[in-house]
Write a protein that holds these residues in place. Structure first.
Motif, PDB file in Angstrom:
ATOM      1  N   GLY A   1     -45.208  23.644  60.390  1.00 60.20           N
ATOM      2  CA  GLY A   1     -43.886  24.247  60.222  1.00 60.20           C
ATOM      3  C   GLY A   1     -42.882  23.670  61.183  1.00 60.20           C
ATOM      4  N   ASN A   2     -42.666  22.388  61.071  1.00 57.93           N
ATOM      5  CA  ASN A   2     -41.878  21.683  62.067  1.00 57.93           C
ATOM      6  C   ASN A   2     -41.068  20.567  61.408  1.00 57.93           C
ATOM      7  N   HIS A   3     -40.659  19.605  62.174  1.00 56.00           N
ATOM      8  CA  HIS A   3     -39.935  18.484  61.588  1.00 56.00           C
ATOM      9  C   HIS A   3     -40.928  17.557  60.877  1.00 56.00           C
TER      10      HIS A   3
ATOM     11  N   TYR B   1     -36.063  24.082  60.665  1.00 56.27           N
ATOM     12  CA  TYR B   1     -37.463  24.457  60.431  1.00 56.27           C
ATOM     13  C   TYR B   1     -37.794  25.711  61.235  1.00 56.27           C
TER      14      TYR B   1
ATOM     15  N   GLY C   1     -44.101  23.483  50.899  1.00 57.21           N
ATOM     16  CA  GLY C   1     -44.886  23.128  52.066  1.00 57.21           C
ATOM     17  C   GLY C   1     -46.178  23.911  52.103  1.00 57.21           C
TER      18      GLY C   1
ATOM     19  N   TRP D   1     -35.869  20.220  50.021  1.00 55.09           N
ATOM     20  CA  TRP D   1     -37.250  20.619  50.272  1.00 55.09           C
ATOM     21  C   TRP D   1     -37.773  21.364  49.058  1.00 55.09           C
TER      22      TRP D   1
ATOM     23  N   SER E   1     -51.122  29.280  54.044  1.00 60.47           N
ATOM     24  CA  SER E   1     -49.692  29.586  54.099  1.00 60.47           C
ATOM     25  C   SER E   1     -48.915  28.541  53.303  1.00 60.47           C
ATOM     26  N   ILE E   2     -48.191  29.019  52.299  1.00 63.33           N
ATOM     27  CA  ILE E   2     -47.500  28.132  51.351  1.00 63.33           C
ATOM     28  C   ILE E   2     -46.099  28.666  51.105  1.00 63.33           C
ATOM     29  N   GLY E   3     -45.162  27.748  50.928  1.00 65.46           N
ATOM     30  CA  GLY E   3     -43.804  28.154  50.594  1.00 65.46           C
ATOM     31  C   GLY E   3     -43.204  27.259  49.546  1.00 65.46           C
TER      32      GLY E   3
ATOM     33  N   GLN F   1     -31.825  19.156  59.236  1.00 65.01           N
ATOM     34  CA  GLN F   1     -32.856  19.987  58.591  1.00 65.01           C
ATOM     35  C   GLN F   1     -33.306  21.061  59.575  1.00 65.01           C
TER      36      GLN F   1
ATOM     37  N   TYR G   1     -35.554  15.524  66.896  1.00 64.51           N
ATOM     38  CA  TYR G   1     -36.221  16.789  66.626  1.00 64.51           C
ATOM     39  C   TYR G   1     -35.992  17.725  67.806  1.00 64.51           C
TER      40      TYR G   1
ATOM     41  N   LEU H   1     -31.238  15.405  49.987  1.00 63.11           N
ATOM     42  CA  LEU H   1     -32.639  15.809  50.070  1.00 63.11           C
ATOM     43  C   LEU H   1     -32.775  17.302  49.801  1.00 63.11           C
TER      44      LEU H   1
ATOM     45  N   TRP I   1     -40.890  29.011  58.984  1.00 62.44           N
ATOM     46  CA  TRP I   1     -42.000  28.546  58.166  1.00 62.44           C
ATOM     47  C   TRP I   1     -42.333  29.626  57.136  1.00 62.44           C
ATOM     48  N   PRO I   2     -42.661  29.262  55.865  1.00 62.17           N
ATOM     49  CA  PRO I   2     -42.812  27.887  55.396  1.00 62.17           C
ATOM     50  C   PRO I   2     -41.569  27.326  54.716  1.00 62.17           C
ATOM     51  N   SER I   3     -40.417  27.861  55.028  1.00 57.58           N
ATOM     52  CA  SER I   3     -39.197  27.406  54.362  1.00 57.58           C
ATOM     53  C   SER I   3     -38.427  26.422  55.232  1.00 57.58           C
ATOM     54  N   LEU I   4     -38.118  25.285  54.678  1.00 56.27           N
ATOM     55  CA  LEU I   4     -37.269  24.306  55.343  1.00 56.27           C
ATOM     56  C   LEU I   4     -36.013  24.130  54.508  1.00 56.27           C
TER      57      LEU I   4
ATOM     58  N   PHE J   1     -32.410  21.461  54.143  1.00 53.56           N
ATOM     59  CA  PHE J   1     -31.631  20.307  54.551  1.00 53.56           C
ATOM     60  C   PHE J   1     -30.148  20.580  54.354  1.00 53.56           C
TER      61      PHE J   1
ATOM     62  N   ALA K   1     -33.723  19.179  63.094  1.00 56.55           N
ATOM     63  CA  ALA K   1     -34.019  17.748  63.106  1.00 56.55           C
ATOM     64  C   ALA K   1     -32.911  16.978  62.386  1.00 56.55           C
TER      65      ALA K   1
ATOM     66  N   HIS L   1     -45.675  18.552  53.170  1.00 57.73           N
ATOM     67  CA  HIS L   1     -44.553  19.014  52.359  1.00 57.73           C
ATOM     68  C   HIS L   1     -44.267  18.052  51.217  1.00 57.73           C
TER      69      HIS L   1
END
Lengths: 119, 108
Positions: free
Chosen positions: A103-105, B91, A50, A47, A57-59, B89, B49, A45, B94-97, B99, B34, A35
């Motif tokens: 797709g996680n932390h 999650y 990613g 985002w 797979s893209i975002g 944050q 997490y 912050l 996916w693919p969007s995160l 904060f 997270a 990311h």
């Protein structure tokens, strides 16, 4: 030890382009999503984008959609962010971050590269 | 887009006291949440997490709770090195995160 080293930041005029790079080491790069996260001066912050392990797979955040393109080169253990049509509000410290999986932390971060958009 | 809202924006605490930080999601994110700590001039560091799991090397005084839309980060006895900004944050999609806006924990 995981290392993420960003480069490519600098001063750029509005409307111009810039390409950021992130060199990864210390882990099996092609196994993980990656990311870009940014932080404007004195702000929180955000985002940005990613990409999954194979780039399929893209975002993107709405604020950069259509202007920024994320990509990766697994052979070079590198992540990229192509930034076009830059605006003053894109001024920020850009961090490269490693996903824990897909797709996680975000379990590892670089130190960031500063992008300043100004005439 | 899932919006994450943190409160309070600033929390004034004395060393040794307990700090409780909140994070709310605009829709359920299950346990896909997270927490990060950021000190001035440094990159963020993962604390928690899966809403409740401490990351490697994180002291036991940090704990996370919640699921769905309401989450809490607790610091049981604040140490001097804990004064920082904390971000949640999500999650879940996916693919969007996304904060949260952050909570600054400052010395009272």
């Amino acid at each position: 030890e995981v290392q993420l080293v960003e480069s490519g930041g600098g001063l750029v005029q509005p409307g111009r382009s810039l390409r950021l790079s992130c060199a990864a080491s210390g882990f099996t790069f092609h196994n993980y999503a990656m990311h870009w996260v940014r932080q404007a001066p004195g702000k929180g912050l955000e985002w940005v984008s990613g990409i999954n392990w194979n780039g399929v797979s893209i975002g993107y955040a709405d604020s950069v959609k259509g202007r920024f393109t994320i990509s990766r080169d697994n052979a070079k253990n590198s992540l990229y962010l192509q930034m076009n049509s830059l605006r003053a509000e894109d001024t920020a410290l850009y961090y490269c971050a490693k996903d824990w999986a897909q797709g996680n932390h975000l379990d590892s971060w670089g130190h960031g590269t500063l992008v300043t958009v100004s005439s | 887009e899932i919006v994450m809202t943190q409160s309070p924006a600033t929390l004034s605490v004395s060393p040794g006291e307990r700090a409780t930080l909140s994070c709310r999601a605009s829709q359920s994110v299950s346990s896909n949440l997270a927490w990060y700590q950021q000190k001035p001039g440094q990159a963020p560091r993962l604390l928690i997490y899966g809403a409740t799991n401490r990351a490697t090397g994180i002291p036991a005084r940090f704990s996370g709770s919640g699921s769905g839309t309401e989450f809490t980060l607790s610091i049981s006895s604040l140490q001097s090195e804990d004064f920082a900004v904390y971000y949640c944050q999500q999650y879940n999609k996916w693919p969007s995160l996304t904060f949260g806006g952050g909570t600054k924990v400052e010395l009272k």
